[in-house]
Design an enzyme around this catalytic site. Structure first.
Site, PDB file in Angstrom:
ATOM      1  N   LYS A   1    -120.680 -34.735  28.140  1.00 44.81           N
ATOM      2  CA  LYS A   1    -121.342 -34.899  26.835  1.00 44.81           C
ATOM      3  C   LYS A   1    -122.847 -34.822  27.064  1.00 44.81           C
ATOM      4  CE  LYS A   1    -118.235 -37.639  23.963  1.00 44.81           C
ATOM      5  NZ  LYS A   1    -118.110 -38.877  23.156  1.00 44.81           N
TER       6      LYS A   1
ATOM      7  N   LYS B   1    -113.077 -42.959  34.212  1.00 41.54           N
ATOM      8  CA  LYS B   1    -113.673 -42.021  33.251  1.00 41.54           C
ATOM      9  C   LYS B   1    -113.115 -40.616  33.472  1.00 41.54           C
ATOM     10  CE  LYS B   1    -117.315 -40.438  30.477  1.00 41.54           C
ATOM     11  NZ  LYS B   1    -118.653 -40.599  29.942  1.00 41.54           N
TER      12      LYS B   1
ATOM     13  N   GLU C   1    -112.634 -35.226  22.951  1.00 41.16           N
ATOM     14  CA  GLU C   1    -112.430 -36.380  22.070  1.00 41.16           C
ATOM     15  C   GLU C   1    -111.657 -35.991  20.813  1.00 41.16           C
ATOM     16  OE1 GLU C   1    -115.804 -38.980  22.214  1.00 41.16           O
ATOM     17  OE2 GLU C   1    -115.167 -40.054  20.437  1.00 41.16           O
TER      18      GLU C   1
ATOM     19  N   HIS D   1    -123.798 -50.546  18.525  1.00 45.91           N
ATOM     20  CA  HIS D   1    -124.714 -49.593  17.911  1.00 45.91           C
ATOM     21  C   HIS D   1    -125.433 -50.224  16.715  1.00 45.91           C
ATOM     22  CE1 HIS D   1    -125.864 -45.872  15.738  1.00 45.91           C
ATOM     23  NE2 HIS D   1    -125.990 -45.381  16.950  1.00 45.91           N
TER      24      HIS D   1
ATOM     25  N   HIS E   1    -129.254 -50.466  25.667  1.00 47.57           N
ATOM     26  CA  HIS E   1    -127.905 -50.018  25.307  1.00 47.57           C
ATOM     27  C   HIS E   1    -126.778 -50.878  25.894  1.00 47.57           C
ATOM     28  CE1 HIS E   1    -124.648 -47.357  24.212  1.00 47.57           C
ATOM     29  NE2 HIS E   1    -124.269 -47.309  25.482  1.00 47.57           N
TER      30      HIS E   1
ATOM     31  N   HIS F   1    -118.946 -50.202  21.183  1.00 47.54           N
ATOM     32  CA  HIS F   1    -120.087 -49.376  20.812  1.00 47.54           C
ATOM     33  C   HIS F   1    -120.366 -49.351  19.311  1.00 47.54           C
ATOM     34  CE1 HIS F   1    -120.042 -48.221  24.977  1.00 47.54           C
ATOM     35  NE2 HIS F   1    -121.031 -47.375  24.825  1.00 47.54           N
TER      36      HIS F   1
ATOM     37  N   ASN G   1    -115.510 -45.830  23.615  1.00 52.54           N
ATOM     38  CA  ASN G   1    -116.474 -46.386  22.654  1.00 52.54           C
ATOM     39  C   ASN G   1    -116.251 -47.871  22.390  1.00 52.54           C
ATOM     40  OD1 ASN G   1    -117.757 -43.904  22.282  1.00 52.54           O
ATOM     41  ND2 ASN G   1    -116.260 -43.277  20.744  1.00 52.54           N
TER      42      ASN G   1
ATOM     43  N   GLU H   1    -120.993 -51.425  31.133  1.00 55.50           N
ATOM     44  CA  GLU H   1    -120.097 -50.257  30.992  1.00 55.50           C
ATOM     45  C   GLU H   1    -119.015 -50.280  32.084  1.00 55.50           C
ATOM     46  OE1 GLU H   1    -120.465 -48.249  28.385  1.00 55.50           O
ATOM     47  OE2 GLU H   1    -122.596 -48.014  27.902  1.00 55.50           O
TER      48      GLU H   1
ATOM     49  N   ARG I   1    -110.244 -40.326  24.542  1.00 54.90           N
ATOM     50  CA  ARG I   1    -111.641 -40.462  24.961  1.00 54.90           C
ATOM     51  C   ARG I   1    -112.393 -41.460  24.083  1.00 54.90           C
ATOM     52  NH1 ARG I   1    -115.788 -35.879  27.368  1.00 54.90           N
ATOM     53  NH2 ARG I   1    -117.433 -37.377  27.763  1.00 54.90           N
TER      54      ARG I   1
ATOM     55  N   ARG J   1    -127.489 -19.083  27.010  1.00 54.10           N
ATOM     56  CA  ARG J   1    -126.136 -19.381  26.507  1.00 54.10           C
ATOM     57  C   ARG J   1    -125.294 -20.142  27.531  1.00 54.10           C
ATOM     58  NH1 ARG J   1    -126.490 -14.015  24.327  1.00 54.10           N
ATOM     59  NH2 ARG J   1    -127.200 -14.178  22.169  1.00 54.10           N
TER      60      ARG J   1
HETATM   61  N1  LIG Z   1    -123.469 -38.337  28.000  1.00 53.94           N
HETATM   62  C1  LIG Z   1    -122.773 -39.449  27.945  1.00 53.94           C
HETATM   63  O1  LIG Z   1    -121.543 -39.446  28.053  1.00 53.94           O
HETATM   64  C2  LIG Z   1    -123.500 -40.737  27.786  1.00 53.94           C
HETATM   65  C3  LIG Z   1    -122.813 -41.938  27.961  1.00 53.94           C
HETATM   66  C4  LIG Z   1    -123.532 -43.112  27.875  1.00 53.94           C
HETATM   67  C5  LIG Z   1    -124.897 -43.089  27.626  1.00 53.94           C
HETATM   68  N2  LIG Z   1    -125.524 -41.901  27.461  1.00 53.94           N
HETATM   69  C6  LIG Z   1    -126.984 -41.848  27.226  1.00 53.94           C
HETATM   70  O2  LIG Z   1    -127.616 -42.366  28.381  1.00 53.94           O
HETATM   71  C7  LIG Z   1    -128.904 -42.845  28.005  1.00 53.94           C
HETATM   72  C8  LIG Z   1    -129.143 -44.163  28.683  1.00 53.94           C
HETATM   73  O3  LIG Z   1    -129.089 -43.971  30.076  1.00 53.94           O
HETATM   74  P1  LIG Z   1    -129.841 -44.981  31.071  1.00 53.94           P
HETATM   75  O4  LIG Z   1    -129.474 -46.361  30.741  1.00 53.94           O
HETATM   76  O5  LIG Z   1    -129.632 -44.473  32.434  1.00 53.94           O
HETATM   77  O6  LIG Z   1    -131.360 -44.831  30.614  1.00 53.94           O
HETATM   78  P2  LIG Z   1    -132.623 -44.098  31.274  1.00 53.94           P
HETATM   79  O7  LIG Z   1    -132.303 -42.760  31.744  1.00 53.94           O
HETATM   80  O8  LIG Z   1    -133.728 -44.271  30.286  1.00 53.94           O
HETATM   81  O9  LIG Z   1    -132.911 -45.012  32.554  1.00 53.94           O
HETATM   82  C9  LIG Z   1    -133.315 -46.348  32.350  1.00 53.94           C
HETATM   83  C10 LIG Z   1    -134.667 -46.624  33.007  1.00 53.94           C
HETATM   84  O10 LIG Z   1    -134.464 -46.769  34.408  1.00 53.94           O
HETATM   85  C11 LIG Z   1    -135.301 -45.863  35.125  1.00 53.94           C
HETATM   86  N3  LIG Z   1    -134.549 -45.505  36.324  1.00 53.94           N
HETATM   87  C12 LIG Z   1    -133.395 -44.793  36.393  1.00 53.94           C
HETATM   88  N4  LIG Z   1    -132.949 -44.773  37.657  1.00 53.94           N
HETATM   89  C13 LIG Z   1    -133.833 -45.478  38.405  1.00 53.94           C
HETATM   90  C14 LIG Z   1    -133.901 -45.844  39.773  1.00 53.94           C
HETATM   91  N5  LIG Z   1    -132.931 -45.520  40.653  1.00 53.94           N
HETATM   92  N6  LIG Z   1    -134.974 -46.542  40.185  1.00 53.94           N
HETATM   93  C15 LIG Z   1    -135.936 -46.925  39.317  1.00 53.94           C
HETATM   94  N7  LIG Z   1    -135.898 -46.651  38.001  1.00 53.94           N
HETATM   95  C16 LIG Z   1    -134.857 -45.932  37.559  1.00 53.94           C
HETATM   96  C17 LIG Z   1    -135.594 -44.745  34.167  1.00 53.94           C
HETATM   97  O11 LIG Z   1    -136.793 -44.106  34.497  1.00 53.94           O
HETATM   98  C18 LIG Z   1    -135.692 -45.510  32.847  1.00 53.94           C
HETATM   99  O12 LIG Z   1    -136.958 -46.075  32.724  1.00 53.94           O
HETATM  100  C19 LIG Z   1    -128.906 -42.937  26.499  1.00 53.94           C
HETATM  101  O13 LIG Z   1    -129.710 -41.904  25.989  1.00 53.94           O
HETATM  102  C20 LIG Z   1    -127.462 -42.712  26.113  1.00 53.94           C
HETATM  103  O14 LIG Z   1    -127.320 -42.085  24.859  1.00 53.94           O
HETATM  104  C21 LIG Z   1    -124.862 -40.735  27.538  1.00 53.94           C
HETATM  105 ZN   LIG Z   2    -122.413 -46.762  26.331  1.00 55.85          ZN
END
Ligand SMILES: NC(=O)c1ccc[n+]([C@@H]2O[C@H](COP(=O)([O-])OP(=O)(O)OC[C@H]3O[C@@H](n4cnc5c(N)ncnc54)[C@H](O)[C@@H]3O)[C@@H](O)[C@H]2O)c1
Ligand SMILES: [Zn+2]
Length: 371
Positions: A147, A231, A241, A257, A271, A253, A250, A189, A246, A125
């Site tokens: 999030k 942020k 949100e 999206h 993304h 987005h 987006n 971003e 917040r 939990r």
């Molecule tokens: N929680 C939130 O507020 C929020 C906000 C924006 C995005 N997201 C989520 O984040 C995700 C995307 O995140 P992302 O772009 O980091 O993708 P990811 O975690 O898939 O990383 C991108 C790629 O880079 C590699 N990588 C990461 N750091 C590295 C490093 N230092 N050296 C070498 N390789 C590295 C990873 O292994 C992966 O292959 C999505 O699922 C999205 O929905 C969440």
């Molecule tokens: Zn984003």
């Protein structure tokens, strides 16, 4: 490895407030910050296979403080934000005997952060967790704000929870190993914060974005700290949100999206690339509606071109008609009572939430954009 004293930003959320430390070389010093949370117990670290080098640095730092650690190394990629991986991860954490008072470390990009955060929201939990983001996107966006989510067959991020980390450690140097395309996508971003409400920061991006992407660590660190502070402010003002503040995050987005959905959330358009094209479309649409000076929309597109990000449908290689793209938008989880709130702009740094946008106008606008 160089180290400076860095910057600390606090996310002010009453009892759930937490610090975000940003410093070059911080990963190798992570044990300093994690020791108080470890309480002499073994720490679980969750990461992905691309991050084994950084995992070794982190484990060495913990060992230097006499802290044992267990690594759980998952497959990289969006596919890991799944029920199956969540189940596997929770079982592994339970096997390790994780207690509510423990802190699990998420070492990775947004995928690892979102998945581990959600696992920690539901494990016993709710147990503690620490974010050590390793992609630019995760450092400036997903690791801050609590999030967490996984994807299901109905769509992305549809199952999740708000669960704040206890601590975020950001080392801009770990970006040295990030593939350039991922770095550029994360940069979209960064620029987004300027477009939302900070025209001076957008101008800073115009002046420094290319050098930042080429590897200038000081510029990179400045951009990260500025983005995280933005942020943190927005999250503190509207954690769940509910007031609309917040939702400003987006920007780009909703359009983005739709483009990501059209390309099947594949490597064809990652993304941040969707966000860049989406911001350009949001500004173009705002200009077409007479809300925003056309010169501001042109500046947004010009900056994306200058740094090699897509500035619209053609650059994102999106060919279908507006009706089809708008159809993707109808499945957006922000859809409420038949209407979709849009982030529009009255100019650079003057973004607002508009709940009166007619999707048929959006389709007509998209039909008129060059392919
Ligand atoms: N929680 C939130 O507020 C929020 C906000 C924006 C995005 N997201 C989520 O984040 C995700 C995307 O995140 P992302 O772009 O980091 O993708 P990811 O975690 O898939 O990383 C991108 C790629 O880079 C590699 N990588 C990461 N750091 C590295 C490093 N230092 N050296 C070498 N390789 C590295 C990873 O292994 C992966 O292959 C999505 O699922 C999205 O929905 C969440
Ligand atoms: Zn984003």
């Amino acid at each position: 490895m160089t180290r400076n004293s860095g910057t600390t930003i606090t996310v002010n959320l009453g009892a759930r407030s937490y610090p975000i430390h940003i410093a070059t070389g911080l990963l190798a010093q992570a044990g300093d910050h994690l020791a108080p949370l470890a309480r002499g117990r073994t720490m679980a670290i969750v990461t992905d296979e691309n991050l084994r080098g950084h995992l070794a640095t982190l484990q060495a730092s913990l060992a230097g403080h006499g802290i044992a650690s267990e690594a759980i190394v998952l497959a990289p990629g969006e596919g890991s934000k799944s029920w199956a991986t969540l189940e596997h991860l929770c079982d592994r954490l339970l096997d390790l005997g994780i207690e509510r008072g423990d802190h699990v470390v998420a070492l990775g990009g947004g995928v690892i952060g979102d998945l581990v955060g959600f696992a920690c929201a539901i494990l016993k939990r709710g147990c503690g967790f620490v974010q050590i983001p390793t992609s630019l996107l995760a450092q400036v966006d997903s690791s801050v704000g609590g999030k967490t989510a996984i994807n299901t067959r109905a769509g992305k991020n549809l199952i999740g929870a708000f669960h704040q980390p206890a601590l975020v450690l950001i080392d801009p140097q770990v970006l040295d190993t990030l593939p350039p395309r991922e770095l550029r996508a994360g940069y979209a971003e960064v620029v987004k914060y300027g477009l939302i409400d900070d025209p001076a920061f957008f101008a800073w991006c115009e002046a420094n974005g290319a050098a930042l992407l080429a590897g200038d660590v000081a510029l990179r660190t400045h951009a990260i700290a500025h983005s995280v502070a933005a942020k943190a402010r927005i999250v503190a003002a509207d954690e769940h949100e509910t007031t609309g503040t917040r939702a400003l995050l987006n920007l780009g987005h909703t359009f983005g999206h739709a483009l990501e959905a059209e390309t099947g959330f594949s490597q064809a358009l990652i993304h941040g690339e969707g966000v860049a094209a989406g911001c350009a479309l949001a500004f173009d649409f705002s200009a077409a509606q007479g809300l925003c000076p056309p010169d501001d929309a042109a500046r947004v597109a010009a900056h994306w071109r200058a740094v090699g990000l897509p500035d619209g449908l053609a650059a994102a290689r999106i060919t279908p008609d507006g009706a089809r793209l708008v159809d993707h938008m109808r499945h957006d989880k922000k859809m409420a009572a038949g209407s979709l709130p849009f982030l529009l702009a009255r100019g650079i740094g003057r973004t607002y939430l508009d709940r009166t946008v007619d999707l048929t106008d959006v389709a007509t606008f998209l039909d008129g954009r060059p392919r």
